[in-house]
Structure formats: C-alpha cells, structure tokens
Design a protein around this motif. Structure first.
Motif, mmCIF file in Angstrom:
data_model
loop_
_atom_site.group_PDB
_atom_site.id
_atom_site.type_symbol
_atom_site.label_atom_id
_atom_site.label_comp_id
_atom_site.label_asym_id
_atom_site.label_seq_id
_atom_site.Cartn_x
_atom_site.Cartn_y
_atom_site.Cartn_z
ATOM 1 N N THR A 143 -29.284 5.711 16.187
ATOM 2 C CA THR A 143 -29.432 4.277 15.907
ATOM 3 C C THR A 143 -30.896 3.824 15.824
ATOM 4 O O THR A 143 -31.152 2.629 15.678
ATOM 5 C CB THR A 143 -28.717 3.457 16.992
ATOM 6 O OG1 THR A 143 -29.295 3.766 18.271
ATOM 7 C CG2 THR A 143 -27.229 3.759 17.007
ATOM 8 N N ASN A 144 -31.826 4.731 15.944
ATOM 9 C CA ASN A 144 -33.245 4.342 15.962
ATOM 10 C C ASN A 144 -33.952 4.628 14.635
ATOM 11 O O ASN A 144 -35.173 4.792 14.592
ATOM 12 C CB ASN A 144 -33.989 5.040 17.105
ATOM 13 C CG ASN A 144 -33.916 6.557 17.030
ATOM 14 O OD1 ASN A 144 -32.967 7.116 16.484
ATOM 15 N ND2 ASN A 144 -34.910 7.232 17.590
ATOM 16 N N VAL A 145 -33.186 4.698 13.544
ATOM 17 C CA VAL A 145 -33.750 4.961 12.221
ATOM 18 C C VAL A 145 -33.288 3.876 11.248
ATOM 19 O O VAL A 145 -32.109 3.525 11.219
ATOM 20 C CB VAL A 145 -33.300 6.333 11.675
ATOM 21 C CG1 VAL A 145 -33.959 6.609 10.322
ATOM 22 C CG2 VAL A 145 -33.620 7.449 12.657
ATOM 23 N N ARG A 146 -34.216 3.364 10.475
ATOM 24 C CA ARG A 146 -33.852 2.561 9.311
ATOM 25 C C ARG A 146 -34.504 3.183 8.079
ATOM 26 O O ARG A 146 -35.524 3.865 8.186
ATOM 27 C CB ARG A 146 -34.247 1.098 9.473
ATOM 28 C CG ARG A 146 -35.726 0.790 9.445
ATOM 29 C CD ARG A 146 -35.959 -0.706 9.559
ATOM 30 N NE ARG A 146 -37.369 -1.062 9.581
ATOM 31 C CZ ARG A 146 -38.113 -1.296 8.503
ATOM 32 N NH1 ARG A 146 -37.571 -1.205 7.305
ATOM 33 N NH2 ARG A 146 -39.381 -1.631 8.605
ATOM 34 N N GLY B 120 -40.964 2.854 22.270
ATOM 35 C CA GLY B 120 -41.561 1.679 21.664
ATOM 36 C C GLY B 120 -42.462 1.964 20.482
ATOM 37 O O GLY B 120 -42.915 1.024 19.813
ATOM 38 N N ALA C 1 -35.530 11.718 15.270
ATOM 39 C CA ALA C 1 -34.810 10.676 16.007
ATOM 40 C C ALA C 1 -34.300 11.189 17.345
ATOM 41 O O ALA C 1 -34.300 10.462 18.347
ATOM 42 C CB ALA C 1 -33.665 10.146 15.156
ATOM 43 N N GLN D 92 -43.754 2.840 16.792
ATOM 44 C CA GLN D 92 -43.307 2.600 15.422
ATOM 45 C C GLN D 92 -43.729 3.805 14.582
ATOM 46 O O GLN D 92 -44.925 4.075 14.439
ATOM 47 C CB GLN D 92 -43.929 1.319 14.872
ATOM 48 C CG GLN D 92 -43.575 0.066 15.653
ATOM 49 C CD GLN D 92 -42.088 -0.260 15.571
ATOM 50 O OE1 GLN D 92 -41.486 -0.181 14.498
ATOM 51 N NE2 GLN D 92 -41.494 -0.621 16.709
ATOM 52 N N ARG E 8 -36.265 6.631 21.875
ATOM 53 C CA ARG E 8 -36.639 5.238 22.150
ATOM 54 C C ARG E 8 -37.793 4.765 21.267
ATOM 55 O O ARG E 8 -38.366 3.714 21.496
ATOM 56 C CB ARG E 8 -36.980 5.079 23.624
ATOM 57 C CG ARG E 8 -35.764 5.353 24.532
ATOM 58 C CD ARG E 8 -36.135 5.309 25.992
ATOM 59 N NE ARG E 8 -36.603 3.991 26.403
ATOM 60 C CZ ARG E 8 -37.186 3.722 27.572
ATOM 61 N NH1 ARG E 8 -37.364 4.726 28.440
ATOM 62 N NH2 ARG E 8 -37.586 2.499 27.871
ATOM 63 N N ALA E 9 -38.118 5.553 20.261
ATOM 64 C CA ALA E 9 -39.066 5.122 19.238
ATOM 65 C C ALA E 9 -38.285 4.572 18.051
ATOM 66 O O ALA E 9 -37.106 4.883 17.868
ATOM 67 C CB ALA E 9 -39.945 6.289 18.799
ATOM 68 N N SER E 10 -38.932 3.753 17.240
ATOM 69 C CA SER E 10 -38.306 3.190 16.041
ATOM 70 C C SER E 10 -38.877 3.900 14.818
ATOM 71 O O SER E 10 -40.096 3.933 14.629
ATOM 72 C CB SER E 10 -38.575 1.690 15.938
ATOM 73 O OG SER E 10 -37.999 1.008 17.034
ATOM 74 N N ILE E 11 -37.997 4.452 13.984
ATOM 75 C CA ILE E 11 -38.419 5.270 12.850
ATOM 76 C C ILE E 11 -38.031 4.588 11.547
ATOM 77 O O ILE E 11 -36.872 4.182 11.371
ATOM 78 C CB ILE E 11 -37.774 6.671 12.929
ATOM 79 C CG1 ILE E 11 -38.201 7.372 14.213
ATOM 80 C CG2 ILE E 11 -38.130 7.508 11.699
ATOM 81 C CD1 ILE E 11 -37.409 8.632 14.514
ATOM 82 N N VAL E 12 -38.991 4.482 10.651
ATOM 83 C CA VAL E 12 -38.724 4.087 9.270
ATOM 84 C C VAL E 12 -38.793 5.351 8.429
ATOM 85 O O VAL E 12 -39.848 5.979 8.335
ATOM 86 C CB VAL E 12 -39.729 3.042 8.754
ATOM 87 C CG1 VAL E 12 -39.460 2.746 7.271
ATOM 88 C CG2 VAL E 12 -39.657 1.773 9.582
#
Length: 267
Positions: free
Chosen positions: A86-89, A37, A55, A39, A60-64
C-alpha cells in the motif's frame, strides 16, 4: 525518453524481468532500504519487477513508481496490488521531462534504465533536480562485457556482441555499468560509491543456473534474435549456435559469471 525499449514489451520479456528480479533480489537489493517517512522516486519502474522489493524493504516509506509506458505501469499496478502493498503510487512520466517540482524526493532509485537512454547524463541531472539537498540516488546497471563462461565460445560472444550493437543503434549502452562513477560525477553528485555485484553460477548453484544463466541472461540474448538478424548485425547460424553454446554453460560442467554495478551518490 523516446527511443524504443530494445527488449520489447511482450509477455516473454515481462516473465524474463520477473525471473531476473527474483533471482537477484538479495544480490542487488539486500542493502537498499529507506527510513520511515521518506519520499522515494523509482524512475523507470517498468513492470514493477523491482518495485515490489523496494516497497517490501521500506514499508513505511512512500514510493512513486514512474514509467513512460502505460502498458508497463498497468502490469506494475497489478503486481503491487497482488502483493497487498500500500506504500506505492504510480505515475506516467518521462525521465528526461520529469513531472515533479524541485526537491520533491528524499531518494531516487533507478535500476536497468540508463542503459536504454541516449542521454543518461541528462537523465541523472534531471533526477538530481528533483532531490532535496543531501538526498541520495541509487543506480543499478549491468555490463554485457563482463560476461565470462565455460566452455568458452566465439559464437556465444558474437551473439552477446550483437545485442550490444543492437542497443547502441537504438541509442543505448549495454556496457554502461562500468561508467556509473564518471556519469554520476559529471552530473554533479557527491560522495559516490560504486560496488560490483557479481553473479556466479555453476552446478553447485542450480537456482542461479536456472534463474540467471538460462532464464535471465540467455533468454535476453535469445530475445534479440529477430532484430539483430534483421539489422544485419550477425548471421543467423552464428547467432543460433551462440545461443546453444550459452545454454551449454548451464550444464553440469559449465559455469557462468556476470557483473552488475550498484552506485550510490548524494545530491
């Protein structure tokens, strides 16, 4: 962040960055993982050499992942896609003019970025502003003054110094690793801890000799040849002898040692 990346953006440099990341993954990243969870902002992701590891370590973390170069971002997107992560934008952005609201992130990760900046302290202050209170920053940088090797060579040291000088002329600092603690402290971070991460390579560690001595460090120095000579920093014959002597340290009776510095601070 308008100054040029001193190592350039050609395919050889992309390969070198990947070789470096794969060789050093355990040394630099084994203790970097973020809770589910979270950011995360990776500031200056480049070609995604570190992004893939981030990643994987924190699925389960979201990476920018942010970078100023569209070319690098395209390569990073491709790499992450190939890995099925899938957890990187990705977002284009300047570390000195961040496109994020205050308190947007729980953690910030910066690797091999500050050495290229004219104002690393300002960058750290900007990154602190986008952290929530109590969030952390992790910074990893090298220090070319930490290189020791056998057989020793004045020419090899001159070649290394030529890259240090070249980077200084573009506003960077190839010796910045030793300065992480005061930089973070002046930027307002608390609970700062810095740990040296030393690479040592000899014939008993052939994967480190190939991955770091040859394909990471010496390849990096070799890549500065044209610019260092054009700037009049070093004589061609001295530089070429220095590079040969660095490759000489990768032979069976040679050794090579280099130290990275990893710092963690709290906003």
């Amino acid at each position: 962040m308008t100054q040029a990346y001193v190592h350039g953006y050609d395919p050889k440099e992309q390969t070198r960055l990947q070789d470096q990341a794969m060789t050093l993954v355990d040394l630099l990243h084994s203790d970097t993982a973020y809770p589910p969870g979270s950011q995360i902002l990776e500031a200056g992701c480049g070609v995604g050499a570190q992004t893939v590891t981030l990643a994987r370590n924190s699925p389960r973390a979201s990476i920018v992942a942010m970078d100023i170069s569209e070319t690098s971002l395209a390569e990073a997107r491709h790499r992450v896609m190939l890995e099925g992560l899938t957890n990187v934008r990705f977002q284009r952005g300047d570390i000195l003019d961040l496109p994020f609201d205050p308190g947007s992130f729980d953690h910030v990760f910066v690797c091999f970025v500050l050495e290229h900046l004219k104002e690393p302290g300002l960058a750290l202050q900007n990154l602190k502003a986008c952290l929530r209170p109590g969030g952390t920053i992790t910074v990893i940088e090298g220090d070319h003054g930490s290189a020791f090797f056998h057989p020793d060579s004045d020419a090899a040291r001159a070649a290394i110094r030529s890259l240090v000088e070249l980077q200084a002329r573009t506003g960077g600092n190839a010796l910045i690793g030793r300065s992480l603690y005061p930089l973070l402290r002046r930027a307002g971070y608390r609970q700062i801890s810095v740990s040296p991460r030393t690479v040592y390579a000899d014939a008993g560690k052939p994967e480190m000799v190939d991955g770091f001595t040859k394909r990471t460090f010496t390849a990096m120095i070799e890549g500065a040849r044209q610019s260092a000579i054009r700037e009049g920093i070093v004589e061609p014959a001295v530089f070429d002898r220095g590079v040969r002597d660095l490759y000489r340290t990768a032979e069976r009776d040679g050794t090579f040692c280099y130290t990275f510095f990893k710092a963690v601070g709290t906003a």
